[in-house]
Design an enzyme around this catalytic site. Sequence first.
Site, PDB file in Angstrom:
ATOM      1  N   HIS A 100       0.667  -1.101   0.051  1.00  0.00           N
ATOM      2  CA  HIS A 100       0.041  -0.364   0.307  1.00  0.00           C
ATOM      3  C   HIS A 100       1.047   1.321   0.183  1.00  0.00           C
ATOM      4  CE1 HIS A 100      -4.144  -1.444   1.334  1.00  0.00           C
ATOM      5  NE2 HIS A 100      -3.893  -2.529  -0.038  1.00  0.00           N
ATOM      6  N   TYR A 113      -9.573   6.161   6.238  1.00  0.00           N
ATOM      7  CA  TYR A 113      -9.942   5.875   7.715  1.00  0.00           C
ATOM      8  C   TYR A 113     -10.853   7.717   7.763  1.00  0.00           C
ATOM      9  CZ  TYR A 113      -5.593   3.912   9.096  1.00  0.00           C
ATOM     10  OH  TYR A 113      -4.952   2.534   9.125  1.00  0.00           O
ATOM     11  N   PRO A 156      -5.068   1.799  18.203  1.00  0.00           N
ATOM     12  CA  PRO A 156      -5.401   0.422  16.860  1.00  0.00           C
ATOM     13  C   PRO A 156      -4.923   1.499  15.387  1.00  0.00           C
ATOM     14  CG  PRO A 156      -7.145  -0.200  17.383  1.00  0.00           C
ATOM     15  CD  PRO A 156      -6.731   0.704  18.321  1.00  0.00           C
ATOM     16  N   LYS A 168      -0.164   0.330  14.906  1.00  0.00           N
ATOM     17  CA  LYS A 168       1.141   0.594  15.722  1.00  0.00           C
ATOM     18  C   LYS A 168       1.410  -0.633  16.411  1.00  0.00           C
ATOM     19  CE  LYS A 168       2.832   3.961  13.073  1.00  0.00           C
ATOM     20  NZ  LYS A 168       2.932   2.940  12.006  1.00  0.00           N
ATOM     21  N   TYR A 177       3.343   7.001   9.642  1.00  0.00           N
ATOM     22  CA  TYR A 177       2.665   6.306   9.520  1.00  0.00           C
ATOM     23  C   TYR A 177       3.613   4.601   9.055  1.00  0.00           C
ATOM     24  CZ  TYR A 177      -2.130   3.454   7.848  1.00  0.00           C
ATOM     25  OH  TYR A 177      -2.545   2.202   7.943  1.00  0.00           O
TER      26      TYR A 177
HETATM   27  P1  FAS Z   1       0.054 -10.909  22.274  1.00  0.00           P
HETATM   28  O1  FAS Z   1      -1.295 -10.263  23.206  1.00  0.00           O
HETATM   29  O2  FAS Z   1       0.089 -10.703  20.700  1.00  0.00           O
HETATM   30  O3  FAS Z   1       0.945 -12.052  22.407  1.00  0.00           O
HETATM   31  C1  FAS Z   1       0.455 -12.556  24.848  1.00  0.00           C
HETATM   32  C2  FAS Z   1       0.808 -13.737  23.921  1.00  0.00           C
HETATM   33  O4  FAS Z   1       1.056 -14.233  25.922  1.00  0.00           O
HETATM   34  C3  FAS Z   1      -1.027 -14.662  24.321  1.00  0.00           C
HETATM   35  O5  FAS Z   1      -0.447 -15.284  23.363  1.00  0.00           O
HETATM   36  C4  FAS Z   1      -1.075 -14.453  25.676  1.00  0.00           C
HETATM   37  O6  FAS Z   1      -2.021 -15.886  25.071  1.00  0.00           O
HETATM   38  C5  FAS Z   1       0.562 -14.695  25.802  1.00  0.00           C
HETATM   39  N1  FAS Z   1       0.625 -15.019  27.363  1.00  0.00           N
HETATM   40  C6  FAS Z   1      -0.705 -13.668  28.767  1.00  0.00           C
HETATM   41  N2  FAS Z   1      -0.107 -14.086  30.221  1.00  0.00           N
HETATM   42  C7  FAS Z   1       0.856 -15.477  29.976  1.00  0.00           C
HETATM   43  C8  FAS Z   1       1.164 -16.093  30.668  1.00  0.00           C
HETATM   44  N3  FAS Z   1       1.060 -15.603  31.917  1.00  0.00           N
HETATM   45  N4  FAS Z   1       1.667 -17.114  30.349  1.00  0.00           N
HETATM   46  C9  FAS Z   1       2.638 -17.790  29.323  1.00  0.00           C
HETATM   47  N5  FAS Z   1       1.708 -16.456  28.078  1.00  0.00           N
HETATM   48  C10 FAS Z   1       0.726 -15.552  28.383  1.00  0.00           C
HETATM   49  N6  FAS Z   1      -2.397  -3.779  16.722  1.00  0.00           N
HETATM   50  C11 FAS Z   1      -2.412  -2.960  15.427  1.00  0.00           C
HETATM   51  O7  FAS Z   1      -0.854  -2.807  15.053  1.00  0.00           O
HETATM   52  N7  FAS Z   1      -3.571  -2.972  14.586  1.00  0.00           N
HETATM   53  C12 FAS Z   1      -5.244  -3.218  15.290  1.00  0.00           C
HETATM   54  O8  FAS Z   1      -6.014  -3.596  14.322  1.00  0.00           O
HETATM   55  C13 FAS Z   1      -5.007  -3.900  15.977  1.00  0.00           C
HETATM   56  N8  FAS Z   1      -5.720  -4.743  16.709  1.00  0.00           N
HETATM   57  C14 FAS Z   1      -6.214  -5.185  18.011  1.00  0.00           C
HETATM   58  C15 FAS Z   1      -7.168  -5.848  18.950  1.00  0.00           C
HETATM   59  C16 FAS Z   1      -7.095  -6.426  19.746  1.00  0.00           C
HETATM   60  C17 FAS Z   1      -8.455  -6.974  20.154  1.00  0.00           C
HETATM   61  C18 FAS Z   1      -6.188  -6.020  20.654  1.00  0.00           C
HETATM   62  C19 FAS Z   1      -6.301  -6.953  22.503  1.00  0.00           C
HETATM   63  C20 FAS Z   1      -5.006  -6.270  20.029  1.00  0.00           C
HETATM   64  C21 FAS Z   1      -4.798  -5.494  18.762  1.00  0.00           C
HETATM   65  N9  FAS Z   1      -3.326  -4.800  18.566  1.00  0.00           N
HETATM   66  C22 FAS Z   1      -4.055  -4.151  16.929  1.00  0.00           C
HETATM   67  C23 FAS Z   1      -2.732  -5.074  18.610  1.00  0.00           C
HETATM   68  C24 FAS Z   1      -1.556  -5.859  18.657  1.00  0.00           C
HETATM   69  O9  FAS Z   1      -2.217  -7.128  17.532  1.00  0.00           O
HETATM   70  C25 FAS Z   1      -0.717  -5.900  19.708  1.00  0.00           C
HETATM   71  O10 FAS Z   1       0.025  -5.216  19.714  1.00  0.00           O
HETATM   72  C26 FAS Z   1       0.405  -7.566  19.385  1.00  0.00           C
HETATM   73  O11 FAS Z   1      -0.164  -8.760  19.390  1.00  0.00           O
HETATM   74  C27 FAS Z   1       1.286  -7.847  20.448  1.00  0.00           C
HETATM   75  O12 FAS Z   1       1.920  -8.899  20.528  1.00  0.00           O
HETATM   76  P2  FAS Z   1       2.434  -9.522  21.780  1.00  0.00           P
HETATM   77  O13 FAS Z   1       3.221  -7.972  21.877  1.00  0.00           O
HETATM   78  O14 FAS Z   1       2.712 -10.688  21.528  1.00  0.00           O
HETATM   79  O15 FAS Z   1       1.420  -9.842  22.703  1.00  0.00           O
HETATM   80  C1  PHB Z   2      -7.022  -3.731  10.256  1.00  0.00           C
HETATM   81  O1  PHB Z   2      -6.734  -4.544   9.045  1.00  0.00           O
HETATM   82  O2  PHB Z   2      -7.250  -4.533  11.405  1.00  0.00           O
HETATM   83  C2  PHB Z   2      -6.044  -2.140  10.898  1.00  0.00           C
HETATM   84  C3  PHB Z   2      -5.625  -1.771   9.720  1.00  0.00           C
HETATM   85  C4  PHB Z   2      -5.298  -0.267  10.118  1.00  0.00           C
HETATM   86  C5  PHB Z   2      -5.141   0.218  11.276  1.00  0.00           C
HETATM   87  C6  PHB Z   2      -6.065  -0.485  12.286  1.00  0.00           C
HETATM   88  C7  PHB Z   2      -6.359  -1.787  11.936  1.00  0.00           C
HETATM   89  O3  PHB Z   2      -4.997   1.651  12.194  1.00  0.00           O
END
Ligand code: FAS
Ligand code: PHB
Length: 423
Positions: A106, A234, A326, A330, A418
């Site tokens: 993109h 957006y 989100p 980032k 971005y």
């Molecule tokens: P994660 O939370 O992904 O992974 C942590 C892992 O540790 C999990 O698998 C969990 O089960 C495990 N864990 C937790 N406690 C533990 C314990 N005590 N013992 C062992 N394991 C344990 N980011 C974007 O850039 N764009 C988005 O659109 C976006 N949407 C999101 C929507 C939601 C609902 C959430 C919650 C996050 C979103 N994010 C988004 C952010 C997301 O992508 C995170 O930045 C990303 O998952 C970060 O990765 P980790 O640091 O690995 O954390």
């Molecule tokens: C997504 O595709 O999930 C997405 C993309 C851009 C954003 C947030 C979420 O800023």
Amino acid sequence: MDCPDGGGDGHGKAADASVAGPRDGGMNGLSNGRVKTQVAIIGGGPSGLLLGQLLSRHGIDNVILEQRTRAHVLSRIRAGVLERGLVELLREAGVADRLEREGIRHDGALISFDDEMFRVDFTGTTGHAVTVYGQTEVTHDLYAARDATGAPVHFEAEEVAIHGADSDAPHVTFRVGGAPMRIDCDVVAGCDGFHGVSRASMPRHIRRDFEKIYPFGWLGVLSETPPVNEELIYASSERGFALCSMRNPRLSRYYIQCSLEERVEDWTDDRFWDELKRRIPSDQADRLVTGPSIETSIAPLRSFVTEPMRWGRLFLCGDAAHIVPPTGAKGLNLAASDVHYLFEGLREFYATGATRGLDAYSDRALRRVWKAERFSWWFTSLMHRFPDQTGFDRRMQRAEIDFLRTNAAAQTAMAENYVGLPY
Ligand code: FAS
Ligand code: PHB
């Protein structure tokens, strides 16, 4: 930190500790529920998996503990946009083949305010693009790579606890299937997300938290429909924010800002599509292809950072240390830069015994974290409707979006953030 056990060039071999067997005294040898490794990684999400993959590729032994099942981790629908830094890191980790084939480049994104829409040109202003490729796919690819290395992952790890983080001999205890286990290691990487055990293991007098809770959430829908536009939209409207995104030409991801009182069960597909159409420019609404949702969820929005990101031999990575709304895409990308800095420090440590990289980790990671926090806060504040907003506040938003529409320097500044600031 003293020179690690099994140090030297760090060319040990990541054996498979999940296969019980006589303690060979080597790394990852399992005996009587005890494992010795160089790096214990808590969390089998993108942070933990990417760090583990980089370490294994450089002969640094590591074990991953994940509290959920693999299937549960892979069922999560989260980020969708990869910065250039993350793409390069996935290449370095040897897990970018499918991304190269299926990721969508993109070169810009669209921003709309009510019925007006304009494009911010990423490549034209910064020379860099972003890649649309779901976090779910990144996680799939990382697990496939983990399988190929044979490095261990303990799923459904319970009662994970970190001991001696402020000593030279930390260890982690946990249970798998009720059986007590212990990992003796040089370093613990806390990659266990916002609700994990790692940040909570840091004493309160060591840690300082910074938090901002937004008075709204995002209602997200995944649908097997073609995206409404080739690029992301957006949208800021009187009714609230909306985002039109995608995973591939047949899979779309849409979000609308919603109040924190909303419940998923109150949103039929028809209600969602009607609301989305009312928030995006009418010409886009007219071409929107709707269809059944295959996933619907509501996520709250917060900005959060904990300082420092290190305590002794415990290093926090990714969501364990920080959360961003989100809006700026980032979250996953910040986890990548943390992993990059921590991996570089560990590689230096195991190759030479020097700790410069590890000692600089927290400050170095936080400098980039705070810049991403600022961008995510700025973009969220600009594009969303706030319950207590006055008419003047709304005029300020419109003026700033109009300035962004008409000013090249403003567009370049946004695009630089971005596509991802340098590591
Ligand atoms: P994660 O939370 O992904 O992974 C942590 C892992 O540790 C999990 O698998 C969990 O089960 C495990 N864990 C937790 N406690 C533990 C314990 N005590 N013992 C062992 N394991 C344990 N980011 C974007 O850039 N764009 C988005 O659109 C976006 N949407 C999101 C929507 C939601 C609902 C959430 C919650 C996050 C979103 N994010 C988004 C952010 C997301 O992508 C995170 O930045 C990303 O998952 C970060 O990765 P980790 O640091 O690995 O954390
Ligand atoms: C997504 O595709 O999930 C997405 C993309 C851009 C954003 C947030 C979420 O800023």
